[in-house]
Design an enzyme around this catalytic site. Structure first.
Site, mmCIF file in Angstrom:
data_model
loop_
_atom_site.group_PDB
_atom_site.id
_atom_site.type_symbol
_atom_site.label_atom_id
_atom_site.label_comp_id
_atom_site.label_asym_id
_atom_site.label_seq_id
_atom_site.Cartn_x
_atom_site.Cartn_y
_atom_site.Cartn_z
ATOM 1 N N CYS A 131 4.247 6.407 -4.393
ATOM 2 C CA CYS A 131 4.720 5.392 -5.360
ATOM 3 C C CYS A 131 4.154 5.787 -6.713
ATOM 4 C CB CYS A 131 4.246 3.990 -4.964
ATOM 5 S SG CYS A 131 4.689 3.520 -3.293
ATOM 6 N N ALA A 159 5.180 6.086 -10.207
ATOM 7 C CA ALA A 159 5.254 5.577 -11.579
ATOM 8 C C ALA A 159 4.160 4.554 -11.847
ATOM 9 C CB ALA A 159 6.624 4.932 -11.836
ATOM 10 N N ASP A 187 -0.414 4.406 -3.210
ATOM 11 C CA ASP A 187 -0.871 3.280 -4.036
ATOM 12 C C ASP A 187 0.353 2.409 -4.242
ATOM 13 O OD1 ASP A 187 -1.364 2.373 -7.280
ATOM 14 O OD2 ASP A 187 -2.986 2.066 -5.859
ATOM 15 N N CYS A 191 -4.349 -2.829 -5.811
ATOM 16 C CA CYS A 191 -5.123 -3.521 -6.851
ATOM 17 C C CYS A 191 -5.145 -5.009 -6.532
ATOM 18 C CB CYS A 191 -4.574 -3.234 -8.244
ATOM 19 S SG CYS A 191 -2.844 -3.661 -8.454
#
Lengths: 165, 312
Positions: B105, B107, B173, B234
């Protein structure tokens, strides 16, 4: 080797012609390119680690590598990324500009002028304090900035260049 | 700000009141340098900068992001603006030269360009991004940072098919509830004030869990034997972090969680993963994973796990 792959990787004779041209024009030693392939796509030539392109589904990717040259035929036009990527390897075809001229180049101003004895038409790498700033084209005695419009648009009005040491 | 969303984490976040207090403070602008930026920083700004970790070319700077983003040096690829936490994924993956690496992933490209930097522009790096606009930003960043070893595919991670190609390392991520970015009111754009983010929305979270599981499963299938997968988010939500990993290990018994090779300097700022939450037992191995809390490390909240695939 697949037909698709043959169409993408620069043929050996074209590669040799390009590398010789880069030595003649910019003084870049042939060995600099030993670990790199050139991939030919519609927008130009892209640099990719030697031997890696064959590993993936060639043609299915949207982009591959770093575009160093635009145009579809030799001699290709060097890109801004060429200047950045090759700046340590380039030994000629460069012009040292003062701060004012370097800023004008980045701002794509039309009344460009550089203190130089160069007269050969073509693309030059303009430097400030030894660091690459942008590409300029000398044609019929006139200089034209080749700095990408997108870069100019993102730089501040009160641009000042402070080079990394 | 109403931080009641985080009350359910009170039992495992250390110094919970200190954690809540840190959410009210902005975190610094970070620059990941491609080399030593110290002398240059002293020239361009009359404000002090910090280099929080001696081993890394990472700097915390004063001034608006717009100032640092507008500099010629930024456009010439001398640094990438990113939060320190997001460096941890790539450090945990510890990519090497001449490897084959996948960024599931990718970008906008902070981690992708960091991967390329650690690979020294060798080998093969494949970056996936299904969204056209995000892919444009990714490619612009790859170009700006002079990344030459990366192929970009327009594909979702869970859908990518690359023939017989398998990877030495994979970075995932992926999409998450982004709770770790709720650090200061200025970080919350209008979009994020909607119910999905500021309150617990079960349906939204369950959709995320399914997507995270699909991405994880497909990552495992693309790994070589003895390959490494790093999963990061995150968010603080254990269901998206330790829960996702725990379930992954049950689906794939040939996976093991490894200790993450962070330096002691970094390790001192991190917290262990948790091994239980709301009656769920994730297993003791989840203690090897790591969490970032903003009152311990001045950055966004983060989670990272390193997994090895032992045999096909």
């Amino acid at each position: 080797m697949s037909q698709e792959l043959e169409n993408s990787l620069l043929k050996e004779e074209d590669r040799a012609q390009l590398i010789h041209y880069l030595f003649d024009r910019y003084g870049i030693k042939e060995a600099f390119w030993d670990s790199w392939d050139f991939i030919k796509r519609k927008e130009g030539l892209w640099l990719f680690p030697r031997g890696s392109y064959e590993l993936s589904n060639q043609g299915a990717e949207e982009s591959a590598g770093l575009r160093l040259f635009s145009g579809t035929e030799f001699p290709y036009k060097v890109t801004h990324q060429f200047g950045l990527f090759c700046q340590e390897a380039v030994k000629k075809g460069t012009i040292d500009a003062d701060h004012e001229s370097a800023v004008k180049l980045l701002k794509r101003e039309v009344d460009l002028d550089f203190v130089t004895q160069e007269t050969r038409p073509g693309y030059y790498l303009i430097q400030y304090e030894g660091k690459f700033v942008g590409v300029a084209l000398l044609s019929r005695g006139k200089w034209t900035s080749q700095v990408p419009k997108s870069l100019k648009a993102q730089l501040p009005q009160n641009l000042s260049i402070r080079n990394l040491r | 700000m109403d931080w009641s969303l985080f009350d359910r984490y009170r039992n495992f976040i250390p110094d919970f009141e200190g954690f809540l207090k840190s959410l009210e403070e902005p975190f610094p602008t970070g620059l990941r340098g491609t080399g030593d930026l110290g002398p240059w920083l002293e020239c361009v700004s009359d404000q002090a900068y910090k280099k929080p970790f001696e081993e890394l070319f990472f700097y915390e700077v004063e001034g608006e992001r717009k100032f640092w983003g507008g500099r010629l040096e930024h456009h010439h690829g001398h640094y990438f603006m990113q939060a320190f936490s997001s460096l941890l994924s790539v450090l945990a993956l510890s990519p090497d030269e001449n490897e084959t690496i996948l960024d599931m992933c990718a970008a906008p490209g902070g981690k992708t360009t960091h991967l390329a930097q650690m690979m020294k522009n060798t080998g093969l790096l494949i970056a996936l991004e299904p969204d056209l606009n995000r892919r444009r930003v990714l490619k612009a960043n790859l170009n700006r940072m002079l990344v030459a070893n990366c192929m970009v595919y327009a594909s979702k991670g869970q859908d990518i098919s690359l023939g017989s190609l398998r990877f030495d390392r994979i970075l995932l991520d992926g999409p998450c509830s982004s709770e770790g970015t709720f650090r200061h009111d200025t970080l919350l754009g209008k979009k994020r004030r909607k119910v999905n983010y500021l309150s617990y929305n079960k349906e939204f979270r369950e959709k995320l869990h399914r997507e995270q599981a699909a991405l994880l499963d497909h990552s495992v299938s693309l790994l070589k034997e003895n390959g490494i997968l790093v999963y990061s988010t995150c968010t603080y939500d254990p269901d998206e972090n330790e829960g996702a990993i725990s379930k992954l290990l049950k689906r794939h018994p040939n996976l093991v969680i490894e200790e993450i090779p962070f330096s002691q300097e970094i390790e001192d700022k991190l917290s262990q993963g948790i091994c239980e939450y709301e009656g769920q037992d994730f297993g003791a191995d989840l203690l090897k994973t790591r969490r970032v809390y903003p009152h311990k490390l001045n950055s966004i909240g983060f989670y990272v796990a390193r997994i090895r695939k032992l045999s096909s």
